[in-house]
Structures are given as C-alpha cells and as structure tokens.
Write an enzyme that holds these catalytic residues in place. Structure first.
Site, PDB file in Angstrom:
ATOM      1  N   GLY A 229       0.799  -1.213   0.000  1.00 52.85           N
ATOM      2  CA  GLY A 229       0.000   0.000   0.000  1.00 52.85           C
ATOM      3  C   GLY A 229       0.834   1.265   0.000  1.00 52.85           C
ATOM      4  N   HIS A 255     -12.777   3.788  -6.425  1.00 47.61           N
ATOM      5  CA  HIS A 255     -12.387   2.587  -5.688  1.00 47.61           C
ATOM      6  C   HIS A 255     -13.533   1.581  -5.841  1.00 47.61           C
ATOM      7  CE1 HIS A 255     -11.227   0.841  -1.482  1.00 47.61           C
ATOM      8  NE2 HIS A 255     -10.775   0.097  -2.461  1.00 47.61           N
ATOM      9  N   CYS A 279     -15.917  -5.269   3.663  1.00 49.59           N
ATOM     10  CA  CYS A 279     -17.370  -5.111   3.600  1.00 49.59           C
ATOM     11  C   CYS A 279     -18.027  -5.968   2.520  1.00 49.59           C
ATOM     12  CB  CYS A 279     -17.740  -3.646   3.372  1.00 49.59           C
ATOM     13  SG  CYS A 279     -17.402  -2.582   4.789  1.00 49.59           S
ATOM     14  N   LYS A 281     -16.648  -6.454  -0.865  1.00 44.71           N
ATOM     15  CA  LYS A 281     -16.423  -5.992  -2.234  1.00 44.71           C
ATOM     16  C   LYS A 281     -15.933  -7.111  -3.152  1.00 44.71           C
ATOM     17  CE  LYS A 281     -13.813  -2.302  -4.527  1.00 44.71           C
ATOM     18  NZ  LYS A 281     -12.409  -1.881  -4.423  1.00 44.71           N
ATOM     19  N   ALA A 393      -2.486 -10.150   5.534  1.00 41.70           N
ATOM     20  CA  ALA A 393      -2.083 -11.383   4.865  1.00 41.70           C
ATOM     21  C   ALA A 393      -2.794 -11.367   3.514  1.00 41.70           C
ATOM     22  CB  ALA A 393      -2.497 -12.606   5.681  1.00 41.70           C
TER      23      ALA A 393
END
Length: 631
Positions: A229, A255, A279, A281, A393
C-alpha cells in the site's frame, strides 16, 4: 537524450538497457530516470520492456534477493513485510507519513494531509540521496487501464525492490509499448520507490518511512517501506493522482469493482461497486455465475450519452483471510492451483501457505511475518502474534488465472455501465438492498453518506462507524466538496445515468445474529439487475425503493434454491426510523466540516429526514415494508 542525462545513464546501464530507453523518444522520461539515478546512486540500472524474458528476470531477482521465497507449489512465492511489534511494523498504509506536496498556502481541506511542497521535496530527496548504493535500480513501464484507449494512463515505476516490480507485473498491464507508441508526451505517472536499508530482507528504518505525492509533477515518492500500500505505486497511490487528473478532465477515478451480472435470456448487465475494506467488495465481484472485469479500481467516462467503465488493473491483490472453498471457491482454487501467486504475511509450514479462515486446521508452528512462530508467541508489547497477519495477509495473482474473467476485460472502450452499488458494514440500520430514486438521491444518500463499522481486527474496536464517502475518502487528492460536486455533475449531464443502489450484508437482530446468509448477496444482485430492466417492481419508501416480497421469494428459489419467508423479509427490510435519522445527523456533521459543500446535498438529506418523520408520526419507530404496500 541530453548529453548530461546520457552520461548519467551510460555509467550504470548495460547496452541492452540503454537501447531500450533510447527507443522511447521521450525527453521528460529520460530526465526523470536520469535525475533518479543521480539522486539514488544505484550500482546498476536495469530497464525492462514488456517481454516475457524481462518479466521472468524480475521474478528470479526477487528470489535471489530473498525478498520472496519459493513455496512447494511451482510458481508460488511468499513475501514478508517488516514486523518488530504491534507499535512498529510495515503492515499497513502509513497515514501519518503520507502527504500531498502543495505550494505554500494551499490545502485540500480537513482530513487530507499536506505539506509545503519545497520543504517536502527537500526532506524526501535527502532521505533518497544515495539510498540505492550497492543495489540495482529497476525501471518498469505499465499502463493503467487498457492500452491504446481513452482510459489509458502510462506509468513508469522506479524501484530497488524486485518484490514491488514482481507484484506490479502480476497486477498491471505492461506499458513499454504504450510509451513507445506515444513518443514525446509528458502526462505520465511517475513512481520513485526505495525499500531503503534492509535487515533480514525487510525494511530496517521504518521510523524514516515517508510517502510523499507531488501533484504538480504526477510523481509519488516512497521510501523505507515494502508494504504494498506504500510501495506498489500503481495501486492506491496512483489512484490519488488519477482522481486529480479526472477532476481536471471531467471523468471519475473510483475505488470500485467492475462486473457483469447475468440476467434472463443471456442478458448481461454491467455494474460497478464501492465498498470500504472488509465489507464484501471482492466476494461480490467474485460471485459464482457472474463475470468479473475487476475487483478494486475503475475509471468511468461518458461516451455518446452513456457511462463506460474499465478495470484500471490486470490482477488481484486481495486480503486472504477467510478465503475458503465454501465461500470463495474460485479464489481458493487459484490460490492452490494458480500458475503464479505471491503470498504475503501468511504462515508457512513445510513450504505451504496457511491463513486464518481458510477452512482447515492451521499448523501449530512455522514461519511468518514475525519470524519463527509457534502458538502462544507474543511480541515485545505482550500482544499475541497471529499465525497470519490480520488485515494484511494477502495474495497477488493475475486475472488470467480466473475462470470467471470476462472477455471484455481489455476492451479499450470499456463496458457500458448500468448500475452503481455502494455498500458498507452496518449491523443495525441499512437494509440489505435499496435503490435510489434518481442519480442525485443516490450520489447523496448512498455514496456521499456511506458509513461503515470497523472490525476488531482492523481497528482495535468493533462497531465504530467511519464516514467514508464513495469508499474513497482515504485517497482523495481534491477537496471533498469538489469531489462530490464532480459526481453530481457527472450523472446529471446524462439522459439515462446508471441506477444507484446500496447494499448491507451485515445486518443483525437484537441477539446479534446475522439476518443475511453469506450467499444472499447473489439474490440482491439479481434483484438489482432486474430492476434496471424493469422486470420487477419496487416499493417507494422514505429512503429509496425496496424490493417486493414476492420478487425476492422467487429469486431465492431461482438463485439459491432455498425458501424465503415473509418473516425473513420483515426483519431484513423493516426500516428503523430513529437509526436512519441518527445517521443523517452524523453524516451532516461530517459534511459541514468541508467548505463549499453543494447545497443540494443538504437539501436531499433534509428531504429524507422529512419523509422519515412523516412515517414515524404515522407508524412509530419501525416501518415494515407491508405498510408501504398498504397491507
């Protein structure tokens, strides 16, 4: 190429690399690379093109440098990010040290961290000075979005991490040919990254980690970090640059996943969906029987009166926790049978990767992000060390590994978008699926008002509501009010904009039990697809349009072959009016903090508040869907 740049590059490049660079007739590109060489002082520079040979060279280099380790399955490797203890690690985005560099006196509004540009450039360049001495600088070219397309954004990544380059090879389209085709152009994204000093093959100077984004030059600097990230520049760091570019050019960088939902008679309807982390996605995008274009990032443009969408990426970089054969059969198959997979921060035992929630018992010992691990191991803070890192992970794979990949994944024109979904994690308020009344109502009440509850694993406290408009708040490079104004204008210019929906897979009853099964989302998606084509009706409620019981009952039988009772329907779709009103108050408080918010946003929320109050006076605090039907 200027003589000064040629001299700098010739000293550290072999003939092959220099010829590859000189074949790109782009003075701005040459200058950027030469300046990076003079700043970082690598021993050698390797310029890669789009060939399979260069791709394999990078993969082998990641193994030679021990940034990755081979697993038993051929083509599978594991990488670990630094972990010293729960307070000092390289396992997440470093929000505290991620800054936009802006000219003196400018800012992007509350919640968006900035730094005076000249001061920031001075600091980051001092950190990068000489940092690649003794290392190889890798120069890789990529393309965000399909090549040779209105969506294309060429990018150059400079890094000393073969793991970063290998990851981007799996996750993004190659771009050397695109640079060659475009010639002398200057609007490309630039990434300069160094992992810095390494100890045991992970970053050693985490306190000197910085991620600075120079919006003026479309340039991301990242140093003393390997966590993707912060280091894989083409992911969320490039999203920040793309949001700025989209603002200037009149499109949207989001996104969002992109997927095709199959309807009756061979019909396929295209959706995008924005969900905060954890959530649902990826699990939505990967639903069995549907078609995947992309699971994370999308560009949206208008073309001849309709919205077109593309997947920015060409791979999947996902959280691996709870990927199991029951809930995610296709992903689970790829993680065991895929030709090339990079695992990160999992547990390794006898050359095989393990992770939490994989559907089988985990070994009692092995190697993980904290080193040699066994059950009961704690860090220096006394915190238990999980076998695989919760929330980081991960796995990286090419989309070509997936059997549900749609043939239009590389369509330069994108796919015609019919629906947009916003989803969050909400235990007590939002119904499982809801349709907005129109574009503005959806942008405001479903996109701009998106909230999601944090999980204990991610934030240390469960159930804390986080305001996250369009699931994009962390990546905004323009003021929030400006971003929302762009969304409003984008759809209002169209005669038939995409329908907007919201979903919530996390609703619970008073005892804390989930009211939705994991696979129910397949039904909600089919209902949305049918609504777009007028195949089913809906009930007009105070917050939007709700499904009718008879339609859901039929879809549960058709899609899942299971019963759906009227009691299920009432529990799931009963509107809790006090909670709905409280959400409006919370969101308004957040929106008022941003200057210049469009008045229509507050008008829309006030209208929703009035409708809720009207129903509250009529039926009390709980509005059951039967009241809307007149039952």
């Amino acid at each position: 190429m200027k003589n000064s740049d040629l001299n700098s590059l010739s000293a550290v490049m072999d003939k092959s690399s220099l010829e590859k660079l000189q074949a790109l007739h782009n003075p701005d590109l040459h200058k950027f690379i030469a300046e990076a060489v003079r700043l970082c002082c690598p021993d050698r520079v390797l310029v890669c093109d789009d060939s399979a040979e260069d791709r394999e060279l990078i993969r082998q280099l990641a193994l030679q440098l021990e940034e990755e380790t081979a697993l038993v399955q051929p083509g599978h490797t594991v990488h670990f990010d630094a972990f010293k203890d729960c307070r000092l690690h390289d396992q997440s985005r470093d929000k505290a040290h991620t800054r936009y560099l802006l000219p003196h006196g400018q800012n992007l509004g509350p919640g968006i961290a900035t730094l005076e540009r000249e001061a920031g450039l001075g600091e980051i360049k001092e950190l990068l000075r000489g940092i690649m001495t003794g290392k190889v600088m890798l120069v890789r070219f990529y393309c965000l979005g399909p090549a040779h397309s209105p969506f294309s954004i060429p990018c150059v990544q400079i890094t000393d991490s073969a793991y970063v380059a290998h990851s981007e090879d799996l996750l993004f389209r190659t771009g050397y040919a695109e640079f060659k085709r475009l010639g002398a152009f200057n609007r490309f994204f630039r990434m300069l990254h160094s992992a810095g000093r390494l100890e045991h093959h992970v970053c050693a100077d985490l306190v000197r980690r910085r991620i600075y984004i120079d919006l003026q030059e479309d340039l991301v600097y990242s140093v003393n970090t390997q966590y993707a990230g912060n280091s894989v520049g083409l992911k969320k760091l490039a999203l920040r640059l793309a949001i700025r570019k989209a603002d200037q050019e009149g499109w949207l960088a989001e996104h969002m996943f992109v997927m095709g939902v199959h309807g009756p008679h061979g019909r396929k309807t295209w959706f995008t969906g924005a969900y905060p982390s954890a959530c649902g996605k990826t699990s939505t995008a990967m639903l069995v029987g549907e078609s995947l274009v992309g699971d994370d990032l999308a560009y949206l443009r208008t073309c001849e009166g309709e919205v077109r969408a593309v997947n920015v990426e060409r791979g999947m970089f996902g959280i691996i926790e709870n990927v199991n054969p029951t809930d995610d059969p296709e992903l689970y198959r790829v993680l065991h049978e895929g030709r090339e997979v990079i695992f990160s921060n999992v547990l390794v035992h006898e050359g095989r990767p393990y992770w939490l929630g994989m559907g089988e018992p985990l070994p009692h010992n092995g190697l993980n992000y904290a080193g040699t691990w066994c059950e009961g191991k704690v860090d220096s803070c006394g915190q238990a060390i999980a076998p695989s890192y919760r929330g980081n992970a991960r796995f990286a794979v090419s989309l070509d590994e997936l059997r549900n990949l749609d043939a239009r994944v590389d369509d330069p024109a994108g796919v015609p978008l019919a629906g947009i979904i916003y989803g969050g994690r909400d235990r007590e308020t939002s119904v499982p699926v809801l349709e907005s009344y129109d574009w503005v109502h959806g942008v405001v009440t479903m996109g701009a008002c998106l909230e999601s509850e944090t999980t204990a694993a991610a934030m240390g406290a469960e159930g804390v509501r986080a305001f996250n408009p369009m699931a994009n708040l962390d990546f905004l490079s323009i003021p929030l009010a400006h971003y929302l104004r762009n969304h409003l204008a984008f759809g209002c210019a169209l005669s038939r904009p995409p329908r907007i929906f919201s979903t919530n897979y996390w609703l619970r009853n008073a005892e804390g039990a989930f009211l939705n099964a994991k696979h129910d989302k397949a039904v909600w998606l089919k209902w949305m697809e049918r609504r777009i084509h007028g195949d089913v009706d809906a009930l007009d409620g105070p917050t939007g349009r709700l499904p009718r019981y008879e339609d859901l009952k039929a879809l549960f039988t058709e899609v899942l072959d299971c019963p759906y009772t009227r009691d299920d329907y009432r529990q799931q779709f009963g509107l809790k009016i006090p909670q709905e009103l409280a959400r409006i108050e919370r969101v308004e408080t957040c929106l008022h903090q941003a200057a210049g918010m469009p008045a229509v946003i507050f008008d829309m929320l006030n209208g929703q508040r009035r409708r809720l109050h009207w129903w509250q006076q009529r039926v009390g605090d709980l509005l059951l869907p039967g009241e809307l039907e007149g039952d």
